[in-house]
Design a protein around this motif. Structure first.
Motif, mmCIF file in Angstrom:
data_model
loop_
_atom_site.group_PDB
_atom_site.id
_atom_site.type_symbol
_atom_site.label_atom_id
_atom_site.label_comp_id
_atom_site.label_asym_id
_atom_site.label_seq_id
_atom_site.Cartn_x
_atom_site.Cartn_y
_atom_site.Cartn_z
ATOM 1 N N LEU A 201 0.834 -1.207 0.000
ATOM 2 C CA LEU A 201 0.000 0.000 0.000
ATOM 3 C C LEU A 201 0.868 1.256 0.000
ATOM 4 C CD1 LEU A 201 -2.694 -1.206 2.550
ATOM 5 C CD2 LEU A 201 -3.235 -0.229 0.313
ATOM 6 N N ALA A 202 1.916 1.238 0.804
ATOM 7 C CA ALA A 202 2.806 2.398 0.876
ATOM 8 C C ALA A 202 3.553 2.619 -0.432
ATOM 9 C CB ALA A 202 3.790 2.227 2.027
ATOM 10 N N ALA A 203 3.984 1.534 -1.077
ATOM 11 C CA ALA A 203 4.693 1.660 -2.360
ATOM 12 C C ALA A 203 3.774 2.256 -3.418
ATOM 13 C CB ALA A 203 5.217 0.301 -2.805
ATOM 14 N N ALA A 204 2.517 1.830 -3.430
ATOM 15 C CA ALA A 204 1.568 2.371 -4.401
ATOM 16 C C ALA A 204 1.265 3.832 -4.113
ATOM 17 C CB ALA A 204 0.285 1.543 -4.382
ATOM 18 N N ALA A 205 1.108 4.170 -2.825
ATOM 19 C CA ALA A 205 0.842 5.566 -2.457
ATOM 20 C C ALA A 205 1.999 6.464 -2.880
ATOM 21 C CB ALA A 205 0.603 5.664 -0.952
ATOM 22 N N GLN A 237 -3.935 -0.073 9.089
ATOM 23 C CA GLN A 237 -3.797 1.353 9.353
ATOM 24 C C GLN A 237 -2.627 1.622 10.299
ATOM 25 O OE1 GLN A 237 -8.571 1.606 9.610
ATOM 26 N NE2 GLN A 237 -7.507 3.304 10.563
ATOM 27 N N LEU A 238 -2.548 0.819 11.363
ATOM 28 C CA LEU A 238 -1.477 0.999 12.343
ATOM 29 C C LEU A 238 -0.113 0.775 11.704
ATOM 30 C CD1 LEU A 238 -0.619 1.456 15.303
ATOM 31 C CD2 LEU A 238 -0.883 -1.023 15.650
ATOM 32 N N LEU A 246 2.247 7.010 7.224
ATOM 33 C CA LEU A 246 1.213 7.254 6.222
ATOM 34 C C LEU A 246 -0.150 7.195 6.905
ATOM 35 C CD1 LEU A 246 0.485 7.695 3.282
ATOM 36 C CD2 LEU A 246 0.766 5.251 2.882
ATOM 37 N N ARG A 247 -0.912 8.266 6.790
ATOM 38 C CA ARG A 247 -2.195 8.371 7.476
ATOM 39 C C ARG A 247 -3.293 7.709 6.659
ATOM 40 N NH1 ARG A 247 -5.610 13.868 8.520
ATOM 41 N NH2 ARG A 247 -7.197 13.015 9.916
#
Length: 495
Positions: A201-205, A237-238, A246-247
């Motif tokens: 998710l972080a890589a895509a964001a 999320q955590l 990342l929020r």
């Protein structure tokens, strides 16, 4: 999927007496409560039932699986990830395969309409170099006793749940193994989903271009109102915050339709009411018609699709995971259209169960042996499953219901597929739900997670990302944990 009377019994990971079970159940429940292996209780007796929790349904001991087959399922997951991406890119194929089903299934028809209506906006994103596709997939299998193979039940491309709680279940079984004679924790394979899913998710964001100093991009997790499985989601999320700062904001499709907009300056950046650009939309809803009670929810879905945020999934990815596409890919030559390497295609086909179209034209022409399969299903309905274009459990038809629906016939059968019934071995398990336990003959289903991130033509991530095991009583036809049929489990590798 109840096993035949002569189905072989798999080797038990550990034998327990009744006197041993009670204290171990106490230990398991306490560990689960202490470590966040939880689901919402939703009990109206509490002052604020939204915050009441209970341990997730779980198995006290892991389930044995053959090591070689498990490791092969892990190895093949990146191929399934790439297959989804390739199928999703071929929109004429998706429309041709799903058109017969869409004529009798309004939900499929509406998803195809979103695909068509957003085509121009998505082409503009690609031309601007702003296309980011994120796949968090889960390929589900059952071990077929007659063949000894894992056969694919389905490939989930939207809201592939329980990854985080599954990783915690593996840790729980490692902890309990210290207290059980005969349970070697080294036979529990590592389960990295608690880290791998938020990392994807972080890589895509990051690839969306909305992260970094001064940009303020956020992840929007698209959820259902009153979600009982929120704790699995909130682990993500955590981890997104603790690992990547990342929020994450939780929003329903109706919330998105009401408060989000496309920035008029760019025409494609999704902006929330607080002014934050959305770096990634991650769906844990949107897979059932119940998630779209009005046109507002469809408007929210279309806004997401038009935006330059990373999307998990795109509507094309969601359509690529439908039952009808799964069935069509099993036809001779169809898979090879998307997997040009014959060795890779042969490896993928190792996991395909028997799948047949019920389109009247295909049955009349006996495409792929469809007519013969229908005849066999009418004579032996216990050997087949009838599946509609639905996700979430509780939708399939078995046994006499299956036979009756086939006898009814009609064009509406185009919205179904016919599938070979997989016959797994049974195990003895201790199932723990709501603090109570029962010892039962059980069947188990293995899911392998995969993560895939593509920015324009560059693949940034493609890997297997952990696993899930769901165990249910042998008499149950359905297997969803959230639907109340199954419990969380872990694989114990043998051989």
């Amino acid at each position: 999927m109840s096993p035949p009377a002569d189905a072989p019994r798999a080797t038990s990971s550990v034998e327990l007496t009744t006197e041993q079970i009670g204290p171990l159940v106490d230990d398991a429940v306490v560990w689960a409560n202490q470590h966040g292996l939880l689901v919402a209780l939703k009990d109206p007796k509490f002052v604020n039932p939204e915050y009441a929790v209970i341990h997730a349904p779980l198995s006290l001991t892991p389930v044995p699986f053959p090591r070689e087959r498990f490791e092969l399922a892990q190895k093949v997951q990146p191929l399934f990830n790439s297959l989804v991406d390739a199928v999703a890119a071929d929109e004429p194929y998706l429309e041709a395969v799903l058109r017969p089903a869409a004529q009798h299934d309004e939900f499929t028809a509406r998803l195809l309409r979103v695909l068509s209506d957003t085509r121009g906006a998505r082409a503009a994103l690609r031309a601007a170099g702003s296309e980011v596709a994120l796949g968090i997939h889960r390929s589900d299998y059952m071990l077929d006793a007659p063949s000894g193979k894992f056969l694919q039940v389905e490939l989930n491309t939207i809201a592939s749940s329980f990854g985080c709680l599954s990783a915690l279940t593996t840790r729980l079984h490692g902890y309990l193994g210290l207290r059980m004679e005969g349970l070697d924790a080294s036979s529990l394979p590592p389960n990295p989903s608690l880290e791998a899913l938020p990392d994807a998710l972080a890589a895509a964001a990051a690839a969306s271009g909305h992260m970094g100093p001064g940009r303020g991009g956020v992840v929007v997790m698209v959820v259902q109102p009153g979600e009982r499985n929120a704790y699995d989601q909130q682990w993500l999320q955590l981890q997104l915050w603790e690992r990547h700062r990342l929020r994450t904001l939780r929003m329903t499709l109706a919330d998105i339709a009401r408060t989000a907009r496309l920035d008029p300056g760019t025409g494609s950046t999704a902006v929330l009411a607080g002014g934050q650009p959305v770096a990634c939309f991650y769906f844990r809803a949107g897979y059932t018609p119940n998630d779209y009670p009005s046109d507002a929810e469809w408007a929210g879905r279309e806004l997401v699709e038009r935006s330059n945020a990373a999307k998990c999934p795109t509507v094309a990815y969601q359509l690529a995971g439908t039952k009808k596409v799964q069935q069509d890919l099993a036809r001779p030559g169809s898979l090879e259209r998307f997997v040009p390497d014959p060795r890779d295609a042969a490896l993928l086909r190792e996991f395909f169960a028997g799948l047949w179209s019920l389109d009247p034209a295909d049955v009349a022409a006996d495409v792929g042996g469809a007519a013969g399969a229908v005849r066999q299903a009418l004579e032996h309905p216990e050997a087949f499953v009838l599946k509609p274009q639905r996700e979430g459990g509780g939708n399939n038809l078995y046994d006499e219901e299956l036979r009756q629906r086939l006898r009814e016939g009609g064009e509406g059968l185009s919205a179904f597929i016919l599938m070979q019934r997989i016959l797994p071995p049974t195990n003895q398990s201790v199932l723990v739900r709501n603090g109570q336990w029962q010892q039962s003959d059980t069947l188990s289903e293995l899911g392998i997670y995969g993560t895939f991130v593509r920015h324009n033509d560059k693949v940034l991530v493609n890997q297997q990302a952990g696993h899930l095991v769901r165990t249910k009583t042998a008499s149950s036809n359905e297997g969803g944990v959230a639907a109340g049929f199954a419990v969380l489990d872990s694989p114990f590798l043998v051989g």
